[in-house]
Design a protein around this motif. Structure first.
Motif, PDB file in Angstrom:
ATOM      1  N   SER A 129       0.806  -1.230   0.000  1.00  0.00           N
ATOM      2  CA  SER A 129       0.000   0.000   0.000  1.00  0.00           C
ATOM      3  C   SER A 129       0.830   1.267   0.000  1.00  0.00           C
ATOM      4  CB  SER A 129      -0.947   0.002   1.207  1.00  0.00           C
ATOM      5  OG  SER A 129      -0.207  -0.015   2.414  1.00  0.00           O
ATOM      6  N   HIS A 130       2.037   1.232   0.590  1.00  0.00           N
ATOM      7  CA  HIS A 130       2.849   2.443   0.705  1.00  0.00           C
ATOM      8  C   HIS A 130       4.046   2.447  -0.236  1.00  0.00           C
ATOM      9  CE1 HIS A 130       4.759  -0.573   3.222  1.00  0.00           C
ATOM     10  NE2 HIS A 130       5.877   0.135   3.187  1.00  0.00           N
ATOM     11  N   ARG A 131       4.127   1.455  -1.117  1.00  0.00           N
ATOM     12  CA  ARG A 131       5.288   1.358  -2.000  1.00  0.00           C
ATOM     13  C   ARG A 131       4.944   1.884  -3.388  1.00  0.00           C
ATOM     14  NH1 ARG A 131       9.094  -1.378   0.777  1.00  0.00           N
ATOM     15  NH2 ARG A 131       8.343  -2.722   2.459  1.00  0.00           N
ATOM     16  N   THR A 132       5.852   2.647  -3.966  1.00  0.00           N
ATOM     17  CA  THR A 132       5.597   3.270  -5.261  1.00  0.00           C
ATOM     18  C   THR A 132       6.687   2.975  -6.268  1.00  0.00           C
ATOM     19  OG1 THR A 132       6.674   5.303  -4.513  1.00  0.00           O
ATOM     20  CG2 THR A 132       4.277   5.160  -4.241  1.00  0.00           C
ATOM     21  N   SER A 133       7.622   2.096  -5.935  1.00  0.00           N
ATOM     22  CA  SER A 133       8.710   1.789  -6.859  1.00  0.00           C
ATOM     23  C   SER A 133       9.052   0.308  -6.723  1.00  0.00           C
ATOM     24  CB  SER A 133       9.928   2.660  -6.547  1.00  0.00           C
ATOM     25  OG  SER A 133      10.945   2.466  -7.492  1.00  0.00           O
ATOM     26  N   LEU A 134       8.672  -0.480  -7.726  1.00  0.00           N
ATOM     27  CA  LEU A 134       8.819  -1.931  -7.654  1.00  0.00           C
ATOM     28  C   LEU A 134       9.155  -2.508  -9.019  1.00  0.00           C
ATOM     29  CD1 LEU A 134       5.566  -2.770  -5.648  1.00  0.00           C
ATOM     30  CD2 LEU A 134       7.871  -3.007  -4.721  1.00  0.00           C
ATOM     31  N   SER A 135       9.666  -3.745  -8.989  1.00  0.00           N
ATOM     32  CA  SER A 135       9.784  -4.553 -10.201  1.00  0.00           C
ATOM     33  C   SER A 135       9.167  -5.906  -9.890  1.00  0.00           C
ATOM     34  CB  SER A 135      11.244  -4.725 -10.622  1.00  0.00           C
ATOM     35  OG  SER A 135      11.822  -3.481 -10.964  1.00  0.00           O
ATOM     36  N   LEU A 136       8.301  -6.380 -10.765  1.00  0.00           N
ATOM     37  CA  LEU A 136       7.601  -7.649 -10.565  1.00  0.00           C
ATOM     38  C   LEU A 136       8.124  -8.685 -11.552  1.00  0.00           C
ATOM     39  CD1 LEU A 136       5.277  -9.401  -9.375  1.00  0.00           C
ATOM     40  CD2 LEU A 136       3.803  -8.426 -11.147  1.00  0.00           C
ATOM     41  N   LEU A 137       8.444  -9.882 -11.023  1.00  0.00           N
ATOM     42  CA  LEU A 137       8.846 -11.011 -11.849  1.00  0.00           C
ATOM     43  C   LEU A 137       7.632 -11.917 -11.982  1.00  0.00           C
ATOM     44  CD1 LEU A 137      12.289 -11.709 -10.129  1.00  0.00           C
ATOM     45  CD2 LEU A 137      11.831 -10.228 -12.099  1.00  0.00           C
ATOM     46  N   ALA A 138       6.951 -11.845 -13.111  1.00  0.00           N
ATOM     47  CA  ALA A 138       5.702 -12.578 -13.312  1.00  0.00           C
ATOM     48  C   ALA A 138       5.950 -13.852 -14.114  1.00  0.00           C
ATOM     49  CB  ALA A 138       4.683 -11.694 -14.032  1.00  0.00           C
ATOM     50  N   VAL A 139       5.219 -14.899 -13.748  1.00  0.00           N
ATOM     51  CA  VAL A 139       5.367 -16.197 -14.404  1.00  0.00           C
ATOM     52  C   VAL A 139       4.139 -16.443 -15.288  1.00  0.00           C
ATOM     53  CG1 VAL A 139       5.775 -18.656 -14.051  1.00  0.00           C
ATOM     54  CG2 VAL A 139       6.614 -17.004 -12.363  1.00  0.00           C
ATOM     55  N   PRO A 140       4.333 -16.714 -16.572  1.00  0.00           N
ATOM     56  CA  PRO A 140       3.186 -16.927 -17.466  1.00  0.00           C
ATOM     57  C   PRO A 140       2.452 -18.225 -17.180  1.00  0.00           C
ATOM     58  CG  PRO A 140       5.261 -17.245 -18.638  1.00  0.00           C
ATOM     59  CD  PRO A 140       5.615 -16.720 -17.288  1.00  0.00           C
ATOM     60  N   ASN A 141       1.211 -18.308 -17.662  1.00  0.00           N
ATOM     61  CA  ASN A 141       0.359 -19.482 -17.415  1.00  0.00           C
ATOM     62  C   ASN A 141       1.002 -20.779 -17.880  1.00  0.00           C
ATOM     63  OD1 ASN A 141      -1.507 -17.648 -16.487  1.00  0.00           O
ATOM     64  ND2 ASN A 141      -2.741 -17.643 -18.349  1.00  0.00           N
ATOM     65  N   SER A 142       1.631 -20.744 -19.044  1.00  0.00           N
ATOM     66  CA  SER A 142       2.194 -21.963 -19.617  1.00  0.00           C
ATOM     67  C   SER A 142       3.234 -22.608 -18.712  1.00  0.00           C
ATOM     68  CB  SER A 142       2.813 -21.655 -20.979  1.00  0.00           C
ATOM     69  OG  SER A 142       3.819 -20.663 -20.845  1.00  0.00           O
ATOM     70  N   ILE A 143       3.894 -21.801 -17.923  1.00  0.00           N
ATOM     71  CA  ILE A 143       4.922 -22.324 -17.015  1.00  0.00           C
ATOM     72  C   ILE A 143       4.322 -22.695 -15.659  1.00  0.00           C
ATOM     73  CG2 ILE A 143       7.027 -21.705 -15.771  1.00  0.00           C
ATOM     74  CD1 ILE A 143       7.777 -20.019 -18.250  1.00  0.00           C
ATOM     75  N   THR A 147       7.949  -1.978 -13.063  1.00  0.00           N
ATOM     76  CA  THR A 147       8.307  -2.718 -14.258  1.00  0.00           C
ATOM     77  C   THR A 147       7.881  -4.164 -14.044  1.00  0.00           C
ATOM     78  OG1 THR A 147      10.238  -1.316 -14.626  1.00  0.00           O
ATOM     79  CG2 THR A 147      10.156  -3.367 -15.834  1.00  0.00           C
ATOM     80  N   ILE A 148       7.310  -4.774 -15.071  1.00  0.00           N
ATOM     81  CA  ILE A 148       6.910  -6.177 -15.003  1.00  0.00           C
ATOM     82  C   ILE A 148       7.724  -6.949 -16.035  1.00  0.00           C
ATOM     83  CG2 ILE A 148       5.022  -7.837 -15.223  1.00  0.00           C
ATOM     84  CD1 ILE A 148       3.079  -5.611 -14.493  1.00  0.00           C
ATOM     85  N   PHE A 149       8.472  -7.933 -15.540  1.00  0.00           N
ATOM     86  CA  PHE A 149       9.236  -8.812 -16.411  1.00  0.00           C
ATOM     87  C   PHE A 149       8.619 -10.208 -16.381  1.00  0.00           C
ATOM     88  CE2 PHE A 149      12.437  -5.724 -14.852  1.00  0.00           C
ATOM     89  CZ  PHE A 149      12.872  -5.212 -16.066  1.00  0.00           C
ATOM     90  N   SER A 150       8.674 -10.895 -17.509  1.00  0.00           N
ATOM     91  CA  SER A 150       8.242 -12.287 -17.581  1.00  0.00           C
ATOM     92  C   SER A 150       9.457 -13.185 -17.346  1.00  0.00           C
ATOM     93  CB  SER A 150       7.633 -12.566 -18.955  1.00  0.00           C
ATOM     94  OG  SER A 150       7.344 -13.940 -19.100  1.00  0.00           O
TER      95      SER A 150
END
Length: 424
Positions: free
Chosen positions: A56-70, A171-174
């Motif tokens: 809720s209080h964070r405004t600077s992040l990078s997300l490592l997202a995993v796709p459905n196929s994996i 930023t969102i990376f796969s």
């Protein structure tokens, strides 16, 4: 009619009058939900309700997202392990990096790589630096790899592509694999057993915290704190006895009504367990407190940093340091601090004066509270660039200028009369 003439001063005048920009509020699930290939990962994030308060209080992040196929593949840890549902939030925290990283940042990584803290490290449940990830780049192929700092961790991943970026916010990376923190017990539960710690007794036994123990007991909030010993745990900052003696009459806790006194006591508690080492290396210094949860997001926050070899805690009007560890057993940490933490939300934004007339200097917790006149490095009278001519002048100085102008005007008239008489 000619076009209006705008000067730099006029522009700055309107700039000063314009409303401030609000901080972008990150809704990661809403952003990720626009990408169907990540619907399973998005569902996991949505179901992990504890993450909402963490983010809720964070405004600077990078997300490592995993796709459905994996995620849905037979080799995925979700398929090969019997993972407890309560362990999922911590696994997801390990995919949230507490730093905005652009694609160019990854391509410019040094040969040694970069150690980046994840949200898991802030919970205190990751030993040492195992709540971090090491990001490396192969200089020949430019392949970006992510793995645990532990040299023997079997869990690693490769960045597949950049999915989405909102500059300087998220930023969102796969990636090609679900990351499991090194040494992480997949069957562990986020809800840890209550220690049954008697906080008041622990403070009394430590000898230097009798005043705080009395206040906690009389207010009843100590029962609330002990109820929070499970889950993500708590971190308490308890003022030593002499800190209360240093308070001026204007900051007396005894004069506060019971509800405000309870808020001040909650202001001394973080709703997460932090070891002393975690506090010393904390990535996001502005931390919400239990009072934040009661009074609203963005209020009653503490700024935690390392200062001269100690942990400094800044409220905006008081700066204290950690003096000792009273109790530290996951999920509860209690630290002694040198001053009573007075929230500026209650006691105002001016530094608190001590009985001797001295001031407890403390810079504000964030840059948003700074104005041109009290910004660091601002010396002397305000620059004319900050204000247009006449902006902020008092009535007396304006009147004096008007009188001076009138006298000059009268003087010119008399000179003209004298010249006319001379010519005649």
């Amino acid at each position: 009619m000619g076009s209006p003439h705008f000067t730099l001063t006029t522009f700055l005048y309107f700039l000063l009058l314009s409303p401030p920009h609000t901080t972008l509020s990150l809704n990661i699930t809403a952003i990720l939900s626009t990408f169907p290939d990540f619907s399973h990962f998005t569902s996991l994030l949505s179901a992990a309700t504890p993450l909402s308060s963490d983010l809720s209080h964070r405004t600077s992040l990078s997300l490592l997202a995993v796709p459905n196929s994996i995620l849905d593949s037979p080799s995925s840890p979700l398929s090969t392990h019997h993972i407890s549902p309560s362990a999922i939030p911590d696994i997801l925290r390990y995919h949230l990096l507490l730093q905005f990283l652009s694609w160019s940042d990854l391509l410019n990584l040094p040969p040694s790589g970069k150690l980046v803290t994840t949200l898991l490290q802030t919970t205190g449940r990751a030993p040492n630096n195992l709540g971090s990830v090491n990001i490396t780049r192969d200089p020949n192929s430019n392949v970006i790899s992510i793995h645990s700092p532990s040299p023997y961790s079997p869990s690693n991943a490769t960045v597949l592509k950049l999915v989405k970026t909102i500059p300087y916010n998220i930023t969102i990376f796969s990636i090609d694999s679900l990351l499991i923190p090194s040494g992480f017990n997949l069957m562990t539960s986020e809800t840890q057993p209550n220690l049954g710690l008697n906080i008041t007794k622990a403070l009394i036994d430590a000898h230097d915290f009798n005043v705080a123990a009395s206040l906690l007991s009389a207010s009843g909030v100590v029962d609330e704190f002990q109820g929070d010993e499970g889950g993500a745990g708590i971190t308490m900052f308890v003022p030593v006895d002499y800190a209360f003696a240093d308070l001026p009459p204007s900051a007396s806790l005894q004069s506060l009504p019971a509800d405000k006194k309870a808020v001040v006591l909650r202001f001394h508690v973080l709703h997460s367990y932090y070891t002393l080492g975690s506090l010393e290396s904390i990535v996001n210094p502005v931390q919400p407190t239990l009072a934040t949860e009661t009074m609203g997001a963005g209020s009653f926050t503490l700024n935690i940093s390392r200062l001269n070899g100690s942990v400094a805690i800044n409220t905006g009007i008081v700066q204290a340091t950690v003096t000792q560890t009273v109790f530290d057993q996951n999920p509860v940490a209690i630290y002694g601090v040198s001053k009573v933490l007075l929230p500026r939300d209650i006691f105002g934004k001016s530094p608190i004066s001590k009985p001797g007339g001295l001031v407890q200097e403390a810079p504000p917790p964030d840059a948003d509270t700074l104005s041109p006149d009290n910004s660091p490095g601002f010396i002397g009278q305000p620059s004319h660039l900050w204000s247009p001519p006449g902006f902020g002048q008092d009535v007396g100085s304006k009147a004096a200028n008007d009188v001076y102008g009138f006298k000059s005007f009268v003087g010119v008239i008399f000179c003209c009369i004298e010249l006319m008489q001379y010519r005649v």
